[in-house]
Motif scaffolding. Structure first.
Motif, PDB file in Angstrom:
ATOM      1  N   VAL A   1      -4.426  16.036 -37.409  1.00  0.00           N
ATOM      2  CA  VAL A   1      -4.035  16.222 -38.811  1.00  0.00           C
ATOM      3  C   VAL A   1      -2.827  17.149 -38.888  1.00  0.00           C
ATOM      4  O   VAL A   1      -2.612  18.000 -38.032  1.00  0.00           O
ATOM      5  CB  VAL A   1      -5.195  16.797 -39.656  1.00  0.00           C
ATOM      6  CG1 VAL A   1      -6.356  15.828 -39.699  1.00  0.00           C
ATOM      7  CG2 VAL A   1      -5.643  18.149 -39.135  1.00  0.00           C
ATOM      8  N   HIS A   2      -2.057  16.961 -39.938  1.00  0.00           N
ATOM      9  CA  HIS A   2      -0.868  17.758 -40.176  1.00  0.00           C
ATOM     10  C   HIS A   2      -1.247  19.203 -40.502  1.00  0.00           C
ATOM     11  O   HIS A   2      -2.334  19.474 -41.034  1.00  0.00           O
ATOM     12  CB  HIS A   2      -0.073  17.160 -41.339  1.00  0.00           C
ATOM     13  CG  HIS A   2       1.338  17.624 -41.437  1.00  0.00           C
ATOM     14  ND1 HIS A   2       1.675  18.850 -41.962  1.00  0.00           N
ATOM     15  CD2 HIS A   2       2.508  17.036 -41.067  1.00  0.00           C
ATOM     16  CE1 HIS A   2       2.990  18.995 -41.935  1.00  0.00           C
ATOM     17  NE2 HIS A   2       3.519  17.908 -41.391  1.00  0.00           N
TER      18      HIS A   2
ATOM     19  N   GLY B   1       4.992  11.805 -42.149  1.00  0.00           N
ATOM     20  CA  GLY B   1       3.540  11.613 -42.201  1.00  0.00           C
ATOM     21  C   GLY B   1       2.904  11.852 -43.549  1.00  0.00           C
ATOM     22  O   GLY B   1       1.702  12.113 -43.630  1.00  0.00           O
TER      23      GLY B   1
ATOM     24  N   ASN C   1       2.262   9.700 -45.976  1.00  0.00           N
ATOM     25  CA  ASN C   1       1.271   8.656 -46.254  1.00  0.00           C
ATOM     26  C   ASN C   1      -0.033   8.912 -45.522  1.00  0.00           C
ATOM     27  O   ASN C   1      -1.121   8.754 -46.086  1.00  0.00           O
ATOM     28  CB  ASN C   1       1.818   7.275 -45.850  1.00  0.00           C
ATOM     29  CG  ASN C   1       3.053   6.891 -46.619  1.00  0.00           C
ATOM     30  OD1 ASN C   1       3.974   7.684 -46.775  1.00  0.00           O
ATOM     31  ND2 ASN C   1       3.097   5.672 -47.106  1.00  0.00           N
ATOM     32  N   VAL C   2       0.069   9.310 -44.258  1.00  0.00           N
ATOM     33  CA  VAL C   2      -1.135   9.549 -43.447  1.00  0.00           C
ATOM     34  C   VAL C   2      -1.932  10.711 -44.014  1.00  0.00           C
ATOM     35  O   VAL C   2      -3.175  10.667 -44.067  1.00  0.00           O
ATOM     36  CB  VAL C   2      -0.748   9.822 -41.981  1.00  0.00           C
ATOM     37  CG1 VAL C   2      -1.984  10.165 -41.153  1.00  0.00           C
ATOM     38  CG2 VAL C   2      -0.034   8.607 -41.381  1.00  0.00           C
TER      39      VAL C   2
ATOM     40  N   LYS D   1      -4.021   9.450 -46.935  1.00  0.00           N
ATOM     41  CA  LYS D   1      -5.186   8.664 -46.503  1.00  0.00           C
ATOM     42  C   LYS D   1      -6.278   9.571 -45.942  1.00  0.00           C
ATOM     43  O   LYS D   1      -7.468   9.371 -46.207  1.00  0.00           O
ATOM     44  CB  LYS D   1      -4.755   7.641 -45.446  1.00  0.00           C
ATOM     45  CG  LYS D   1      -3.893   6.519 -45.971  1.00  0.00           C
ATOM     46  CD  LYS D   1      -3.498   5.569 -44.841  1.00  0.00           C
ATOM     47  CE  LYS D   1      -2.580   4.467 -45.342  1.00  0.00           C
ATOM     48  NZ  LYS D   1      -2.145   3.576 -44.228  1.00  0.00           N
ATOM     49  N   GLN D   2      -5.877  10.574 -45.167  1.00  0.00           N
ATOM     50  CA  GLN D   2      -6.862  11.487 -44.585  1.00  0.00           C
ATOM     51  C   GLN D   2      -7.526  12.357 -45.645  1.00  0.00           C
ATOM     52  O   GLN D   2      -8.718  12.657 -45.545  1.00  0.00           O
ATOM     53  CB  GLN D   2      -6.188  12.355 -43.519  1.00  0.00           C
ATOM     54  CG  GLN D   2      -5.792  11.591 -42.265  1.00  0.00           C
ATOM     55  CD  GLN D   2      -5.036  12.452 -41.272  1.00  0.00           C
ATOM     56  OE1 GLN D   2      -4.327  13.389 -41.651  1.00  0.00           O
ATOM     57  NE2 GLN D   2      -5.164  12.125 -39.999  1.00  0.00           N
TER      58      GLN D   2
ATOM     59  N   ILE E   1       1.335  16.674 -34.213  1.00  0.00           N
ATOM     60  CA  ILE E   1       1.392  15.209 -34.239  1.00  0.00           C
ATOM     61  C   ILE E   1       2.452  14.700 -33.267  1.00  0.00           C
ATOM     62  O   ILE E   1       2.252  13.682 -32.594  1.00  0.00           O
ATOM     63  CB  ILE E   1       1.675  14.712 -35.679  1.00  0.00           C
ATOM     64  CG1 ILE E   1       0.533  15.125 -36.612  1.00  0.00           C
ATOM     65  CG2 ILE E   1       1.852  13.200 -35.701  1.00  0.00           C
ATOM     66  CD1 ILE E   1       0.754  14.781 -38.062  1.00  0.00           C
TER      67      ILE E   1
ATOM     68  N   TYR F   1       7.613   9.763 -35.758  1.00  0.00           N
ATOM     69  CA  TYR F   1       6.438   9.797 -34.884  1.00  0.00           C
ATOM     70  C   TYR F   1       6.291   8.460 -34.163  1.00  0.00           C
ATOM     71  O   TYR F   1       5.924   8.407 -32.987  1.00  0.00           O
ATOM     72  CB  TYR F   1       5.162  10.062 -35.696  1.00  0.00           C
ATOM     73  CG  TYR F   1       5.141  11.355 -36.453  1.00  0.00           C
ATOM     74  CD1 TYR F   1       5.543  12.550 -35.864  1.00  0.00           C
ATOM     75  CD2 TYR F   1       4.681  11.408 -37.766  1.00  0.00           C
ATOM     76  CE1 TYR F   1       5.499  13.747 -36.564  1.00  0.00           C
ATOM     77  CE2 TYR F   1       4.629  12.594 -38.477  1.00  0.00           C
ATOM     78  CZ  TYR F   1       5.038  13.755 -37.870  1.00  0.00           C
ATOM     79  OH  TYR F   1       4.989  14.935 -38.562  1.00  0.00           O
ATOM     80  N   ARG F   2       6.561   7.384 -34.886  1.00  0.00           N
ATOM     81  CA  ARG F   2       6.430   6.048 -34.301  1.00  0.00           C
ATOM     82  C   ARG F   2       7.404   5.866 -33.142  1.00  0.00           C
ATOM     83  O   ARG F   2       7.081   5.245 -32.127  1.00  0.00           O
ATOM     84  CB  ARG F   2       6.676   4.990 -35.374  1.00  0.00           C
ATOM     85  CG  ARG F   2       6.353   3.567 -34.937  1.00  0.00           C
ATOM     86  CD  ARG F   2       6.569   2.572 -36.060  1.00  0.00           C
ATOM     87  NE  ARG F   2       5.618   2.791 -37.143  1.00  0.00           N
ATOM     88  CZ  ARG F   2       5.935   3.265 -38.328  1.00  0.00           C
ATOM     89  NH1 ARG F   2       7.189   3.587 -38.600  1.00  0.00           N
ATOM     90  NH2 ARG F   2       5.027   3.429 -39.265  1.00  0.00           N
TER      91      ARG F   2
END
Length: 448
Positions: A69-70, A95, A97-98, A101-102, A228, A261-262
């Motif tokens: 997690v961030h 990140g 969006n992530v 969602k988290q 991350i 990150y991708r």
């Protein structure tokens, strides 16, 4: 005299016991300091980068989120849990969006998502000609409860923000089906690349956000997360260091090239199977950069002392063929093209033999149309895009993708045919009859 001696011995024993316990504690800590890094390294070598298990405690529920997690996750979570809308601002690929969602997962809320809204009905919904109300993600979150995430809020039209502001402030809204009260578990997070000041050189098409809009939200800046980054890079510190150097160079030089990150994840994976690190960077990072831009990047890397001992930076500095055309051609060369095609055809032939043996022609037809056809088409598109120069048009791309798809299915085609097809790709000429048919299909003439 004897009594004094006994007392002295007792005192000495207690002092020695105390001293030994301190020594044992210090030695234990020292041992742990020495051993734990080695244990961590052995675990990573054997099992890879293990995900974190993050426990979240709220007054009503305790949940766990598995995965890295961030650093700002807890801050965002706590604010959302207090029913305060949040606006996340930061560069693309950090990140945001992530995190949303988290947060939804941690709070046990359904997650609803809408990208930049340029028409009001995409937020409010509408009643169609048959009298049916078409719900939106916002309507579902508002009425059923859940976390509504509006991405690129700074790219949404101002009218949309007025609607959102009213719904947040009043906790009710007049949808096309009538006035609706907000569900108690309705929560809002918005995100954007700017702080509401409008478009800039990096992010065009962004609107200025008025003070009333910004006042509704708690603003949190989201930057790239070191945790991350290390997770995506498979714990390869040199790769993360290279990433930081690259971002500093592109920011300083005004070069548009996202190192997300991708991208870290892709480089970390590809370097395990492709020995040429320059080729890995070409595939993952330097897509579409021209020769002048690459020379600028190389020059800046040469100025950085840390680049001397970084294999990724050296792969950039020591490569003498960085031009947009060369970068594209190094993705898949002739030998790789033929080898990949041969492997794919072997797979198709294997499925054919299974189908003939079992007598399941209808089943095999279904497999071809529903799975294999899409897979070959996607692979062909990726392969063609990997070997042709950036200057090719969409028509050329479509032409060679279709040609590859047909050739792969031709049982009479041999290695020589695919070798010749590779040459056709390099030449780039499109069949005239096909071109006319394509133009008619793309831009059909309206009948008088």
């Amino acid at each position: 005299m004897m009594e004094k001696s006994i007392k002295m011995n007792d005192m000495m024993e207690r002092m020695m016991e105390s001293l030994m316990s301190i020594v044992a504690e210090v030695e234990g800590e020292s041992i742990l300091e020495r051993v734990m890094p080695a244990i961590d390294q052995r675990v990573k070598e054997r099992y890879g980068f293990l995900p974190e298990v993050h426990e979240i405690r709220t007054p009503t529920v305790t949940k766990t989120v598995v995965g890295t997690v961030h650093e700002k996750f807890d801050e965002v979570l706590n604010i959302v849990n207090l029913n305060i809308p949040v606006y996340l601002t930061g560069k693309a690929g950090t990140g945001k969006n992530v995190i949303c969602k988290q947060v939804a997962e941690a709070l046990g809320l359904n997650f609803y998502f809408t990208n930049a809204v340029t028409q009001e009905y995409k937020l409010t919904g509408f009643i169609d000609a048959n009298g049916k109300y078409n719900e939106t993600q916002f309507y579902k979150a508002f009425t059923k409860g859940g976390l509504f995430f509006l991405d690129e809020m700074d790219a949404s039209i101002p009218e949309v923000l007025i609607i959102l502001n009213a719904a947040i402030a009043n906790r009710y809204f007049d949808f096309p089906v009538g006035k609706v009260e907000a569900h108690p578990n309705f929560r809002v997070i918005a995100a954007g690349n700017t702080v509401g000041t409008g478009a800039d050189n990096n992010y065009t098409g962004r609107y200025c956000l008025d003070r009333a809009s910004l006042d509704r939200f708690a603003m949190i800046h989201i930057d790239y997360s070191p945790k991350i980054e290390m997770a995506m890079a498979r714990d390869k510190k040199a790769l993360v260091d290279f990433c930081h150097m690259f971002r500093a160079i592109t920011d300083k030089s005004g070069i548009e090239c996202l190192f997300s990150y991708r991208t870290l994840d892709r480089i970390a994976q590809l370097e395990e199977v492709i020995p040429n690190l320059s080729e890995v960077l070409a595939i993952s990072l330097f897509k579409g950069l021209d020769g002048d831009t690459m020379n600028t990047i190389k020059g800046e890397f040469n100025k950085k002392p840390d680049a001397a001992n970084n294999k990724y930076a050296q792969a950039v500095i020591n490569n003498s063929q960085w031009t947009s055309k060369e970068v594209n051609k190094t993705l898949i060369d002739r030998e790789q093209f033929l080898a990949s095609t041969k492997e794919l055809r072997s797979y198709i032939e294997g499925l054919d033999r299974i189908g003939q043996t079992l007598g399941v022609d209808l089943l095999m037809d279904a497999i071809y149309e529903s799975f294999l056809g899409d897979m070959i088409g996607s692979f062909g598109d990726l392969l063609i895009r990997s070997v042709i120069p950036e200057t090719y048009t969409q028509k050329q791309l479509d032409y060679f993708c279709e040609g590859y798809f047909n050739l792969v299915h031709d049982t009479k085609a041999g290695d020589a045919d695919f070798d010749a097809f590779y040459d056709e790709i390099m030449i780039g000429e499109v069949d005239e009859a096909w071109s006319q048919s394509y133009d008619t299909w793309i831009n059909p003439k309206n009948p008088d």
